[in-house]
Design a protein around this motif. Structure first.
Motif, mmCIF file in Angstrom:
data_model
loop_
_atom_site.group_PDB
_atom_site.id
_atom_site.type_symbol
_atom_site.label_atom_id
_atom_site.label_comp_id
_atom_site.label_asym_id
_atom_site.label_seq_id
_atom_site.Cartn_x
_atom_site.Cartn_y
_atom_site.Cartn_z
ATOM 1 N N TYR A 58 8.487 26.594 -43.991
ATOM 2 C CA TYR A 58 9.357 27.993 -43.925
ATOM 3 C C TYR A 58 9.293 28.765 -45.541
ATOM 4 N N ASN A 59 9.679 28.127 -46.461
ATOM 5 C CA ASN A 59 9.477 28.593 -47.540
ATOM 6 C C ASN A 59 8.049 28.895 -47.883
ATOM 7 N N ASN A 60 7.119 27.890 -47.606
ATOM 8 C CA ASN A 60 5.804 28.493 -48.208
ATOM 9 C C ASN A 60 5.174 29.756 -47.386
ATOM 10 N N ALA A 61 5.732 29.783 -46.183
ATOM 11 C CA ALA A 61 5.289 30.916 -45.356
ATOM 12 C C ALA A 61 5.882 32.189 -45.991
ATOM 13 N N LEU A 62 7.102 32.083 -46.454
ATOM 14 C CA LEU A 62 7.676 33.181 -46.933
ATOM 15 C C LEU A 62 6.613 33.703 -48.388
ATOM 16 N N GLU A 63 6.443 32.737 -49.047
ATOM 17 C CA GLU A 63 5.612 32.866 -50.294
ATOM 18 C C GLU A 63 4.278 33.288 -49.812
ATOM 19 N N ASN A 64 3.513 32.852 -48.692
ATOM 20 C CA ASN A 64 2.165 33.426 -48.732
ATOM 21 C C ASN A 64 2.200 34.837 -48.002
ATOM 22 N N ILE A 65 3.311 35.195 -47.304
ATOM 23 C CA ILE A 65 3.658 36.449 -46.648
ATOM 24 C C ILE A 65 3.734 37.401 -47.906
ATOM 25 N N ARG A 66 4.350 36.981 -49.123
ATOM 26 C CA ARG A 66 4.267 38.053 -50.172
ATOM 27 C C ARG A 66 3.095 38.143 -50.849
ATOM 28 N N ASN A 81 0.287 38.161 -49.513
ATOM 29 C CA ASN A 81 -0.809 38.935 -48.661
ATOM 30 C C ASN A 81 -0.254 40.388 -48.326
ATOM 31 N N HIS A 82 0.922 40.600 -49.100
ATOM 32 C CA HIS A 82 1.624 42.063 -48.969
ATOM 33 C C HIS A 82 1.696 42.292 -47.463
ATOM 34 N N THR A 83 2.181 41.270 -46.564
ATOM 35 C CA THR A 83 2.404 41.456 -44.992
ATOM 36 C C THR A 83 3.873 41.096 -45.011
ATOM 37 N N GLU A 84 4.817 41.637 -45.622
ATOM 38 C CA GLU A 84 6.256 41.345 -45.726
ATOM 39 C C GLU A 84 6.945 41.766 -44.287
ATOM 40 N N ASP A 85 6.382 42.471 -43.572
ATOM 41 C CA ASP A 85 7.135 42.740 -42.436
ATOM 42 C C ASP A 85 7.069 41.641 -41.044
ATOM 43 N N ILE A 86 6.229 40.607 -41.378
ATOM 44 C CA ILE A 86 6.478 39.424 -40.545
ATOM 45 C C ILE A 86 7.714 38.714 -40.438
ATOM 46 N N GLN A 87 8.241 38.462 -39.237
ATOM 47 C CA GLN A 87 9.690 37.811 -39.148
ATOM 48 C C GLN A 87 9.186 36.368 -39.336
ATOM 49 N N ILE A 88 10.112 35.424 -40.084
ATOM 50 C CA ILE A 88 9.978 34.066 -40.196
ATOM 51 C C ILE A 88 11.301 33.309 -39.965
ATOM 52 N N ALA A 89 11.273 32.490 -39.122
ATOM 53 C CA ALA A 89 12.384 31.524 -38.517
ATOM 54 C C ALA A 89 12.158 30.166 -38.752
ATOM 55 N N LEU A 90 13.215 29.414 -38.957
ATOM 56 C CA LEU A 90 13.316 28.179 -39.355
ATOM 57 C C LEU A 90 13.925 27.328 -37.921
ATOM 58 N N GLY A 91 13.061 26.495 -37.268
ATOM 59 C CA GLY A 91 13.597 25.715 -36.020
ATOM 60 C C GLY A 91 12.333 25.506 -35.200
ATOM 61 N N GLY A 92 12.825 25.188 -33.983
ATOM 62 C CA GLY A 92 11.843 24.808 -33.003
ATOM 63 C C GLY A 92 11.786 25.840 -32.011
ATOM 64 N N ALA A 93 11.429 25.397 -30.711
ATOM 65 C CA ALA A 93 11.252 26.517 -29.663
ATOM 66 C C ALA A 93 12.516 27.059 -29.399
ATOM 67 N N GLU A 94 13.490 26.397 -29.657
ATOM 68 C CA GLU A 94 14.857 27.235 -29.335
ATOM 69 C C GLU A 94 15.224 28.536 -30.070
#
Length: 283
Positions: A182-190, A192-205
């Motif tokens: 989750y934290n690495n995803a947020l870093e990689n989004i920054r 690549n300047h794709t900040e409007d991607i929504q990221i959530a921590l968890g499973g299929a729930e």
């Protein structure tokens, strides 16, 4: 800086890749910084200053998976250029024709690609991830994503979601159960300047909170996919496509049967070194 390299091996009926995922998540909570799959387990790295044997043993005693016997060896690795070490031994650029390159920030830029994605994988899992990532990227490159809503399930480094945004997708959501991912995803989004991607921590729930999707990508592993196909189906719009990878050619019948039990039409699959990506559709 000196690092300890720990090599973990297992005795268990559970798939090694599943144990690796869970163990890496647990070790990340005690200061381990990077990981790589070995032939029979996991290599894990932690700085000499942070290494705490007692904390490690407590984690292993409380390991959440049952019927797993874990053994490990350790060695102190003298200070070196860790970026160079990652480049040489763990993370190589992934190139898909001239359409897409996935590289780390420590790699030299390579012009001429339509999509240039920068991923800094603080934790890496060997060549299998390269194979499945290659397959899923190849499938995504075939798609017209403009304005489409897309879910990247088990997003990891979030490379698929980033490419989707670069291809002008609409709502893009990434979900991963691992806090490190989750934290690495947020870093990689920054990066690549794709900040409007929504990221959530968890499973299929977590999926219902983000509504319905036109396209779902799930690059995880066989057992989780078999358990969660029903959840993916529930978030798919009529006519939506589901792409899955993270398993082997011999697993296709089980995956196909579970898809059909949930009303999905099995359309096709692609294969690379016995790793597979399948394409299905909701009527």
């Amino acid at each position: 800086m000196n690092y300890y390299e720990l090599k973990f091996t297992y005795e268990s009926p559970i798939e090694t890749t599943i144990i690796n995922d869970v163990l890496a998540s647990e070790l990340g909570e005690t200061g381990f910084e990077s990981f790589s799959e070995s032939e029979d387990g996991l290599l894990a790295y932690i700085s000499e200053q942070l290494y705490n044997v007692e904390a490690l043993q407590d984690k292993l005693k409380e390991f959440p998976l049952k019927n797993v016997a874990i053994r490990y060896t350790e060695q102190l690795v003298e200070s070196k250029d860790w970026n160079e070490e990652w480049e040489k031994n763990y993370f190589k650029p992934i190139r898909i024709g001239t359409d897409c390159i996935i590289r780390a920030s420590f790699h030299e830029p390579e012009p001429g690609y339509t999509y240039n994605i920068i991923i800094d994988p603080k934790m890496a899992f060997g060549t299998d991830n390269h194979e499945t990532t290659y397959l899923m990227i190849t499938e995504m490159l075939k798609l017209d994503l403009e304005g489409k809503d897309l879910l990247d399930m088990g997003c990891g480094t979030v490379v698929l979601a980033i490419l989707a945004k670069m291809k002008k997708a609409g709502k893009v959501t990434g979900i991963d159960i691992d806090e490190w991912a989750y934290n690495n995803a947020l870093e990689n989004i920054r990066l690549n300047h794709t900040e409007d991607i929504q990221i959530a921590l968890g499973g299929a729930e977590q999926i219902p909170a983000f509504g319905q999707f036109d396209i779902v990508f799930a690059n995880i592993n066989r057992n989780i996919l078999l358990n969660d196909i029903k959840h993916y189906t529930g978030c798919m719009k009529p006519g939506a496509h589901l792409f899955m990878s993270g398993f082997y050619t011999e697993d296709i019948p089980a995956i196909q049967a579970e898809c059909e039990r949930n009303g999905l039409t099995f359309l096709s699959y692609t294969e690379r070194n016995n790793r597979v990506a399948v394409k299905t559709q909701k009527p």
